[in-house]
Scaffold this active site. Sequence first.
Site, PDB file in Angstrom:
ATOM      1  N   ARG A   1      15.362   8.920  -0.395  1.00 19.10           N
ATOM      2  CA  ARG A   1      16.603   9.256   0.230  1.00 19.10           C
ATOM      3  C   ARG A   1      17.605   9.315  -1.081  1.00 19.10           C
ATOM      4  NH1 ARG A   1      14.763   6.415   5.120  1.00 19.10           N
ATOM      5  NH2 ARG A   1      15.129   7.623   6.646  1.00 19.10           N
TER       6      ARG A   1
ATOM      7  N   GLY B   1       6.303  -1.560  -0.466  1.00  8.61           N
ATOM      8  CA  GLY B   1       7.495  -1.983  -1.570  1.00  8.61           C
ATOM      9  C   GLY B   1       8.456  -3.012  -0.949  1.00  8.61           C
TER      10      GLY B   1
ATOM     11  N   GLU C   1       8.291   6.817  -8.237  1.00 11.69           N
ATOM     12  CA  GLU C   1       7.555   5.999  -9.026  1.00 11.69           C
ATOM     13  C   GLU C   1       7.206   4.663  -8.222  1.00 11.69           C
ATOM     14  OE1 GLU C   1       7.637   5.189 -13.222  1.00 11.69           O
ATOM     15  OE2 GLU C   1       8.854   6.968 -13.517  1.00 11.69           O
TER      16      GLU C   1
ATOM     17  N   HIS D   1       6.370   4.492  -5.076  1.00 14.61           N
ATOM     18  CA  HIS D   1       5.003   4.789  -4.485  1.00 14.61           C
ATOM     19  C   HIS D   1       4.034   4.811  -5.338  1.00 14.61           C
ATOM     20  CE1 HIS D   1       7.986   7.002  -1.975  1.00 14.61           C
ATOM     21  NE2 HIS D   1       7.398   6.482  -0.869  1.00 14.61           N
TER      22      HIS D   1
END
Length: 303
Positions: free
Chosen positions: A206, A166, A50, A52
């Site tokens: 990750r 981000g 979310e 991205h």
Amino acid sequence: MNPDLLVDNSRPTVAAPALRTKAELRAALEPARRQGLRIGLVPTMGYLHEGHLSLIVAARDECDLVVMSLFVNPTQFGPGEDLDRYPRDEERDLRLAAGAGADLVFAPPAEEVYAPDSSTAVEVTGSLISVLDGDAARRGPEHFRGVTTVVAKLFNLVGPDVAYFGQKDAQQAVVIRRMVRDLDFPVRVEVLPTVREPDGLAMSSRNAYLEPSDRERATALSRALAAAEREARAGSLADGLEAARAARAAAAIAPEYLEARDAETLDPVERFADRPVLVLVAARVGAARLIDNVLIHPDKSDT
Ligand code: PAF
């Protein structure tokens, strides 16, 4: 949280077209360029979450044409890092990207991006890339050289008016802003807030490495940062760092770093003055190396 939740159902749920070559990308962008349309770029390494999607949604709101790049950039991984096992699911990414509003996805193979005898890199020199993740004992300055090189190439290929990143990768954002300033790239860099799971864990591709038993412990990082912000606002930055260390220790997580830094220069700070401060943490939790941060604005500084 399920990234499908952010998908705008009024948009097609078909995959965004994936362009594999620089020539295809240039040809696809040419009409938009001729018409003077506003182009937004969301650089990603895929395995979308979310965070991205929030960048794509922002780009969709502000731009006429939204390009997402999907490229696991080998030059930003050091020997022994997770390049080979970095999570990948292109089919899902293309569907999610289209659903969030991307018009095109540039998903080239590595050999399309880097010539075999590629011998040029873009590097922001100095402490910005040698502290925190750039410390030689951690990812090292080569990591950021890899990031700035590929981002500079993407800027040259796409020619975006706005590029979206981000806040979770706070140091990366600071380094990219500096590169854009120093090299006069005609692009506005937008850095958008970290998107978190309901329990506070910062979304990251990750996180897929976390075993269920580590998943709960990993929330200690965001709890530590929340404690740092709370205490820092109520009292002092030192108290904030102390509270963060206590929260992290309670979960038996040894951080690689937990530090307060100036949000623009990344110089260490001990007190709030008139500038925003980042408290940044990195730690290994099970098989995952996680990073997170909180940006504290000096509206309530300690005295
Ligand atoms: O943040 C990332 O996913 C990558 O570092 C980026 C900016 C796409 C460059 O490879």
